[in-house]
Design a protein around this motif. Structure first.
Motif, short mmCIF file in Angstrom:
data_model
loop_
_atom_site.label_atom_id
_atom_site.label_comp_id
_atom_site.label_asym_id
_atom_site.label_seq_id
_atom_site.Cartn_x
_atom_site.Cartn_y
_atom_site.Cartn_z
N GLU A 88 0.84 -1.19 0.00
CA GLU A 88 0.00 0.00 0.00
C GLU A 88 0.87 1.24 0.00
N LEU A 89 0.50 2.19 -0.83
CA LEU A 89 1.18 3.48 -0.90
C LEU A 89 0.14 4.56 -0.67
N ARG A 90 0.38 5.43 0.32
CA ARG A 90 -0.60 6.44 0.69
C ARG A 90 0.01 7.83 0.60
N VAL A 91 -0.78 8.76 0.09
CA VAL A 91 -0.38 10.16 -0.02
C VAL A 91 -1.50 11.01 0.56
N ALA A 92 -1.15 11.91 1.49
CA ALA A 92 -2.13 12.77 2.13
C ALA A 92 -1.68 14.21 2.04
N ILE A 93 -2.65 15.10 1.85
CA ILE A 93 -2.39 16.53 1.86
C ILE A 93 -3.12 17.11 3.07
N VAL A 94 -2.35 17.74 3.97
CA VAL A 94 -2.88 18.19 5.25
C VAL A 94 -2.73 19.71 5.33
N TYR A 116 -6.66 12.78 -0.01
CA TYR A 116 -6.10 11.48 0.36
C TYR A 116 -6.10 10.58 -0.86
N LYS A 117 -4.95 9.97 -1.14
CA LYS A 117 -4.81 9.03 -2.25
C LYS A 117 -4.17 7.76 -1.72
N VAL A 118 -4.63 6.65 -2.24
CA VAL A 118 -4.08 5.36 -1.83
C VAL A 118 -3.96 4.48 -3.05
N ASP A 119 -2.88 3.73 -3.12
CA ASP A 119 -2.64 2.79 -4.21
C ASP A 119 -2.47 1.41 -3.59
N VAL A 120 -3.45 0.54 -3.83
CA VAL A 120 -3.42 -0.81 -3.27
C VAL A 120 -2.92 -1.75 -4.35
N ALA A 121 -2.07 -2.71 -3.96
CA ALA A 121 -1.47 -3.62 -4.94
C ALA A 121 -2.51 -4.45 -5.66
N GLU A 122 -3.64 -4.77 -4.97
CA GLU A 122 -4.66 -5.63 -5.57
C GLU A 122 -5.74 -4.85 -6.28
N ALA A 123 -5.64 -3.52 -6.28
CA ALA A 123 -6.73 -2.73 -6.85
C ALA A 123 -6.83 -2.91 -8.36
N GLY A 124 -5.68 -3.06 -9.04
CA GLY A 124 -5.72 -3.28 -10.48
C GLY A 124 -6.21 -2.08 -11.26
N LEU A 125 -5.80 -0.86 -10.88
CA LEU A 125 -6.24 0.33 -11.59
C LEU A 125 -5.60 0.38 -12.97
N GLN A 136 -11.20 8.24 -11.25
CA GLN A 136 -10.84 6.85 -11.01
C GLN A 136 -11.92 6.23 -10.14
N GLN A 137 -11.74 4.96 -9.82
CA GLN A 137 -12.71 4.27 -9.00
C GLN A 137 -12.82 4.94 -7.64
N ALA A 138 -13.99 4.83 -7.05
CA ALA A 138 -14.19 5.36 -5.71
C ALA A 138 -13.24 4.65 -4.74
N LEU A 139 -12.82 5.39 -3.72
CA LEU A 139 -11.85 4.86 -2.77
C LEU A 139 -12.34 3.59 -2.10
#
Length: 653
Positions: free
Chosen positions: A10-16, A24-33, A388-391
């Motif tokens: 999992e790779l996560r990016v947040a803007i605070v 908030y963005k997240v990239d999951v290995a199994e998401a297959g985007l 993109q797909q909903a979170l």
């Protein structure tokens, strides 16, 4: 900007901003985007009825390519008109270069296009569209004119176009040309890879979340970029040096023991992104429900009661909800049609205020959106670009127990449905047994609460029913094994209706015999089976003075009127009983049996009775006198005849 890349899954990016999570963005290995990826696909089928083609590009489901998304450079045949059909320009089995425009959702495949585009830091290259445009996110006319002038100053190859992004404003022509050169080199590599080999192949991917976040969100408003992984840190430093060498943004390698997101108290805020209900500061809340067609958001006032009036309470709650709705759409990556049900407000100026707050909150969103107006029912429509797909779709899986519905069928419903199916199949006579595997709770409920019903089905249809509790099954799952009968049995006979108690079942056998005698006497039926009336009609012309003829005439005059019954009096009078209306049963009246035996009846003069008697009364008296004369007591009827008449009167009542 916080980049959490310690976990490979999992790779996560947040803007605070301060302590509030803004993006908030997240990239999951199994998401297959796959959105933005460029593939070499194969035309699997052409559907003239849809005017579209289905493309096999290596995914689980084929992609959908509409005719309006096919550029002239992708034609295999020259069309005869400017608006060609899909079968006129494409051929089944031929290769085609496509780009994923929308990720697959649910059972729907991805939306594809042949109008390719490659995004850079400041520019977007369009190899098949000779246009020089500006991003639609830029609404100010002066800004658009400046960006348009920069686009016209770029040197582009023939047939290529370019679109300037919002962060291109303020950049020099040298910076834009450097970005354009990088995009052109990338496009040449894609063309070379498309010509090599056969079959489906991934030519270009745009799914590096770190590069996407830096490209799309890193601008002058970002003061610091914190990265907690060495590889991600090096990638971010290389990007900033290449594209933003003069940027004042600080790139920091975070090395503290406390996790990066926990250090800024983001974990609890991230967990609330996946909740259905979001609380508002004043005590109200919004409820978000996603469907396949749209996303519905309901605004509730809840405990928000600080305002003086109901209108003011509704306004304050709606203003808070408008800002939170825009934030939740960004955090959850919700696209498509969104319907917000605000609390009803009477004043139009309050409605315009809520609309303005929502539009201002949507301006910071990178996705394009259109905001409607509040309808008389309090509904407002938002159409947001589906980037993109909903979170939630990327990070969550459908519930195996409820299949994503959120509700479970009750035990009674499941058991009754099984009983009906077993009975319907058993009634055909083609099965000799069935084995049903259920969740342990359902199996126990079926065996304990419906044991008698199962036993009745087994005995009636001569089958065996086996219920097995299977631990590996979820609540809605079931395994049914039907055991077929070699020689089908004949269908069972229909069940006889149950015998129910009726009021006339109280009558005794003696009363039924007496009633038959009464009917025989009243209808005048002869022993041979022919009624006296029928016999009288045969001889009516020759025997006008006969007693039967007189009775027939009386019946014809009165219709089906029941004949009067005469009770003999002391002085030869008679008491008659007749119905209240013709053709109806006599009304209930007191029994005359005690009166006949009492002294008052014997001493009453004949004039006190109803002397409406007719020939029937005289005949009854004569019959009584004859019966009495046979026993030596003239004028007194025998006791048996009186009892029979009393019983008849009681039955009439």
């Amino acid at each position: 900007m916080l980049i959490n890349a310690q976990r490979p899954e999992e790779l996560r990016v947040a803007i605070v901003q301060g302590n509030t999570l803004e993006n908030y963005k997240v990239d999951v290995a199994e998401a297959g985007l796959t959105r933005g990826n460029i593939y070499r696909g194969v035309i699997a089928s052409i559907q003239p009825s849809l005017n579209a083609a289905f493309i096999d590009y290596g995914a689980e489901r084929h992609g959908f390519l509409a005719i309006q998304d096919v550029v002239p450079d992708a034609y295999y045949k020259q069309p005869h008109s400017s608006h060609p059909r899909i079968e006129e320009v494409l051929e089944k089995g031929k290769p085609i270069v496509i780009q994923v425009e929308k990720d697959p959702i649910g059972t729907k495949g991805a939306a594809l296009t042949t109008s390719l585009s490659i995004a850079g830091r400041y520019l977007v290259l369009t190899p098949f569209e000779d246009t020089r445009g500006v991003s639609r996110k830029v609404e100010d006319e002066d800004t658009r004119k400046k960006l348009k002038a920069l686009a016209n100053g770029l040197d582009l190859p023939d047939g290529c176009g370019v679109i300037l992004r919002t962060n291109a404003l303020g950049q020099t022509k040298i910076t834009l040309n450097r970005d354009l050169s990088a995009l052109l080199r990338l496009w040449k590599r894609v063309q070379t890879a498309a010509m090599q080999g056969k079959g489906t192949r991934l030519l270009y991917t745009d799914q590096d979340l770190i590069l996407q976040a830096l490209r799309d969100y890193l601008d002058s408003s970002i003061e610091e970029v914190l990265v907690d992984d060495d590889e991600a840190f090096e990638k971010a430093r290389a990007y900033i040096q290449a594209f933003m060498p003069r940027s004042k943004t600080q790139l920091i390698r975070y090395s503290e023991r406390i996790p990066l997101f926990s250090r800024y108290d983001l974990e609890t805020q991230i967990d609330r992104i996946y909740e259905r209900r979001v609380d508002l500061p004043s005590g109200g809340s919004i409820v978000i429900d996603a469907t396949e067609a749209l996303t519905a958001i309901d605004v509730n006032s809840g405990r928000s009661t600080r305002a003086a009036t109901q209108e003011e309470t509704a306004l304050n709650t709606n203003v808070e909800a408008a800002a939170e709705v825009a934030r939740q759409l960004r955090l959850r990556d919700i696209g498509g049609l969104v319907v917000v049900d605000f609390i009803d407000m009477r004043a139009s100026k309050n409605q315009r205020k809520v609309e303005k707050v929502l539009k201002d909150a949507m301006k910071v969103d990178k996705a394009r959106s259109t905001v409607g107006r509040i309808s008389p029912n309090g509904l407002l429509e938002i159409n947001r670009q589906r980037i993109q797909q909903a979170l939630q779709l990327r990070t969550h899986r459908p519930c195996p127990t409820c299949n994503g519905v959120g509700r479970l069928a009750s035990e009674e419903m499941v058991c009754l449905s099984l009983l009906r199916r077993i009975e319907a199949r058993a009634a055909t006579g083609s099965i000799q047994g069935v084995r049903i595997g259920l969740h342990p709770e359902l199996a126990d409920a079926l065996q304990n609460h419906y044991r008698r019903e199962l036993a009745d089905i087994e005995s009636e249809f001569q089958i065996e029913v086996e219920i097995a509790a299977t631990a590996g099954l979820h609540r809605p799952d079931e395994k049914i094994e039907w055991q077929r009968r070699e020689k089908p049995l004949p269908p069972p006979k229909s069940k006889q209706p149950a015998i129910t108690f009726q009021p006339w079942d109280l009558a005794s056998m003696e009363d039924e015999d007496d009633e038959e005698e009464e009917d025989f006497e009243e209808e005048g039926e002869e022993p041979g089976g022919r009624s006296a009336e029928a016999a009288g009609e045969a001889g009516d012309a020759g025997d006008a003075g006969d007693a039967g003829s007189a009775k027939r005439r009386r019946r014809r005059r009165g219709g089906r009127k029941r004949k009067k019954k005469a009770v003999p009096g002391e002085n030869g009078g008679s008491i008659t009983h007749e119905p209240a209306h013709e053709g109806e049963r006599p009304r209930s009246e007191p029994s005359l049996a005690p009166v006949l035996e009492g002294p008052e009846f014997m001493e009453a003069p004949a004039d006190s009775f109803d002397d409406e008697g007719d020939e029937e009364g005289e005949e009854d008296l004569e019959e009584g006198a004859e019966a009495a004369g046979a026993e030596g007591e003239p004028g007194k009827p025998e006791a048996g005849g009186v009892k029979r008449r009393r019983r008849r009167r009681r039955r009439r009542k």
